[in-house]
Design a protein around this motif. Structure first.
Motif, mmCIF file in Angstrom:
data_model
loop_
_atom_site.group_PDB
_atom_site.id
_atom_site.type_symbol
_atom_site.label_atom_id
_atom_site.label_comp_id
_atom_site.label_asym_id
_atom_site.label_seq_id
_atom_site.Cartn_x
_atom_site.Cartn_y
_atom_site.Cartn_z
ATOM 1 N N ALA A 198 5.828 2.543 1.882
ATOM 2 C CA ALA A 198 4.772 3.100 1.024
ATOM 3 C C ALA A 198 5.289 3.416 -0.372
ATOM 4 O O ALA A 198 4.515 3.805 -1.252
ATOM 5 N N CYS A 232 -0.349 8.690 8.768
ATOM 6 C CA CYS A 232 -0.296 7.473 7.953
ATOM 7 C C CYS A 232 1.130 6.923 7.855
ATOM 8 O O CYS A 232 1.935 7.105 8.772
ATOM 9 N N ASN A 233 1.442 6.257 6.767
ATOM 10 C CA ASN A 233 2.825 5.825 6.519
ATOM 11 C C ASN A 233 3.193 6.215 5.103
ATOM 12 O O ASN A 233 2.486 5.878 4.148
ATOM 13 N N ARG A 247 0.877 -1.184 0.000
ATOM 14 C CA ARG A 247 0.000 0.000 0.000
ATOM 15 C C ARG A 247 0.907 1.224 0.000
ATOM 16 O O ARG A 247 2.116 1.117 0.125
ATOM 17 N N GLY A 248 0.267 2.406 -0.125
ATOM 18 C CA GLY A 248 1.055 3.619 -0.333
ATOM 19 C C GLY A 248 1.108 3.878 -1.832
ATOM 20 O O GLY A 248 1.398 2.950 -2.618
ATOM 21 N N ALA A 249 0.801 5.114 -2.229
ATOM 22 C CA ALA A 249 0.590 5.399 -3.651
ATOM 23 C C ALA A 249 1.758 4.968 -4.561
ATOM 24 O O ALA A 249 1.541 4.240 -5.544
ATOM 25 N N PRO A 250 3.007 5.365 -4.271
ATOM 26 C CA PRO A 250 4.079 4.979 -5.194
ATOM 27 C C PRO A 250 4.335 3.475 -5.230
ATOM 28 O O PRO A 250 4.623 2.908 -6.286
ATOM 29 N N THR A 266 8.400 9.587 1.091
ATOM 30 C CA THR A 266 8.147 10.996 0.759
ATOM 31 C C THR A 266 8.139 11.830 2.047
ATOM 32 O O THR A 266 9.172 12.328 2.455
ATOM 33 N N PHE A 272 -9.875 7.590 2.430
ATOM 34 C CA PHE A 272 -9.165 8.848 2.168
ATOM 35 C C PHE A 272 -10.108 10.026 2.362
ATOM 36 O O PHE A 272 -11.331 9.857 2.361
ATOM 37 N N ASP A 280 -2.192 10.720 -2.048
ATOM 38 C CA ASP A 280 -2.585 9.690 -3.012
ATOM 39 C C ASP A 280 -2.921 10.303 -4.359
ATOM 40 O O ASP A 280 -2.820 9.645 -5.395
ATOM 41 N N GLN A 339 -1.595 2.504 10.043
ATOM 42 C CA GLN A 339 -0.341 2.590 9.281
ATOM 43 C C GLN A 339 0.720 3.391 10.037
ATOM 44 O O GLN A 339 1.915 3.173 9.862
HETATM 45 O O1 MRU Z 1 -4.450 3.199 2.321
HETATM 46 P P1 MRU Z 1 -2.973 3.405 2.173
HETATM 47 O O2 MRU Z 1 -2.179 2.862 3.310
HETATM 48 O O3 MRU Z 1 -2.474 2.938 0.822
HETATM 49 O O4 MRU Z 1 -2.811 4.984 2.201
HETATM 50 C C1 MRU Z 1 -1.535 5.540 2.066
HETATM 51 C C2 MRU Z 1 -1.517 7.018 2.178
HETATM 52 O O5 MRU Z 1 -2.542 7.655 2.333
HETATM 53 C C3 MRU Z 1 -0.201 7.698 1.977
HETATM 54 O O6 MRU Z 1 -0.149 8.873 2.722
HETATM 55 C C4 MRU Z 1 -0.011 8.052 0.495
HETATM 56 O O7 MRU Z 1 -0.270 6.954 -0.318
HETATM 57 C C5 MRU Z 1 1.366 8.545 0.229
HETATM 58 S S1 MRU Z 1 2.588 7.280 0.376
HETATM 59 C C6 MRU Z 1 4.070 7.988 -0.050
#
Ligand code: MRU
Length: 353
Positions: A169, A163-164, A48-51, A175, A320, A243, A202
């Motif tokens: 992530a 969050c993380n 999980r985590g956008a990148p 980041t 979110f 995200d 997280q």
């Molecule tokens: O639901 P998640 O754990 O995927 O959510 C992650 C976040 O909201 C992070 O802040 C976001 O993806 C940035 S990660 C560099």
């Protein structure tokens, strides 16, 4: 480099992911050989985590090519398209997923037009090298974000994080959490206040795990405590990830980010969003148009196997929220720090290479 990798490609066509659902108590790596299982791992939040989600999707495409039994290139193009469509459905909010898949699609389209008499094995190599490029670039982007952020971090700083957004992530480094890590590595006296981040924790599970391993001073706080610390705790700044940042600067991030931003503004504390340009979605005008993922009720009614609510309660579980741009002091990208007016300045930075 971190002691662990959120995701990596192994010889023979295996995508290995650190199972983030089990951290910090268990370190388990799961191996995947099909795009269907990669898509499910994204949905279930093994990764999980956008990148990190973006990199996983790209490797899902490379995996499809690697294990394909297609007899000819046209059949393989069809298979890759089916994989792409399924991966796109794995989670809706983080734009990095769609960005990475669009990039893989463009790379495959380019292969199609530029490689006369190309072979299946050439297309397998082409998809894998593009997925590797996406993963490697992510690490570079994160370090560049950290460098641009350093002048914004006082030598002695208390920082709230939600969050993380660290190595877990991303592909590595992180980041917003990467900024905190870099400030510590550069000798700044950092104290991170880590929101535990209900419902999936997280912050309490993953950010605490990472900062502990890195020796960065931190305290875990419950989400509801951040307002208290913003009012009384000599907090210097908040920094969070994203995200999806849209064209006007509105930002979708983990549920609870909006509350934090509003209370930060009320107390005149800077509120920074750290995000690579791969998280910026210029095709969406405002935050109202972002699809917010609704997650299963058991994430709220249970912590692991323990039920914490009465039986059969109604639950709302948006993963979110959207923080309107007016609450954001600046967006820290790998290309520099973007200040308001965001519409104009985001467009400018997206034109730069
Ligand atoms: O639901 P998640 O754990 O995927 O959510 C992650 C976040 O909201 C992070 O802040 C976001 O993806 C940035 S990660 C560099």
């Amino acid at each position: 480099m971190s002691a662990f990798r959120s995701i990596e490609w192994l010889e023979g066509g295996i995508v290995r992911m650190l199972d983030q659902r089990k951290l910090p108590l268990e370190t388990t790596y799961n191996d995947y050989t099909t795009y269907q299982d990669v898509a499910q791992a994204i949905t279930d939040m093994v990764i999980r985590g956008a990148p990190a989600i973006g990199a996983a999707a790209a490797y899902g495409i490379a995996l499809t090519a690697h294990h394909s039994a297609a007899a000819d290139l046209d059949s393989l193009y069809d298979e890759l398209e089916v994989a792409d469509q399924l991966l796109r459905k794995s989670r809706p909010t983080a734009v990095n997923l769609f960005w990475a898949l669009d990039r893989m699609v463009a790379h495959i389209a380019n292969f199609k037009v530029s490689t006369e008499n190309g072979s299946i094995s050439q297309l397998q190599s082409a998809t894998l090298s593009e997925a590797h490029a996406i993963a490697a670039e992510d690490v570079e982007l994160n370090r560049a974000i950290g460098k641009h952020a350093m002048p914004l971090i006082p030598d002695k700083a208390t920082i709230i994080h939600h969050c993380n957004t660290g190595s877990l992530a991303t592909v590595d480094y992180g980041t917003a959490l990467g900024i905190i890590r870099m400030a510590h590595e550069e000798g700044k006296q950092v104290m991170a206040l880590i929101d535990e981040t209900r419902p999936r924790l997280q912050g309490g599970r993953l950010s605490a795990y990472e900062l502990k391993a890195q020796g960065v001073p931190f305290k875990v706080i419950v989400d509801g405590a951040s307002g208290h610390f913003l009012r009384t705790g000599d907090v210097n700044l908040c920094v969070v990830g994203a995200d999806r940042v849209v064209a006007n600067g509105d930002t979708a991030n983990k549920i609870g980010t909006y509350n934090l931003a509003v209370v930060a503004r009320e107390n005149n504390i800077p509120f920074y969003v750290a995000a690579p340009t791969t998280t910026i979605d210029m095709a969406t005008a405002t935050g109202d148009e972002i699809e917010i993922e609704e997650r299963p009720a058991h994430e709220v009614t249970h912590v692991d196997a323990s039920q914490i609510t009465p039986d059969d309660v109604a639950v709302a579980n948006p993963a979110f929220d959207v923080t309107p741009a007016k609450y954001i002091t600046a967006i820290i990208t790998e290309r520099g720090v973007v200040y308001p007016p965001f519409e104009e300045n985001i467009a400018r930075i997206m034109r730069e290479k």
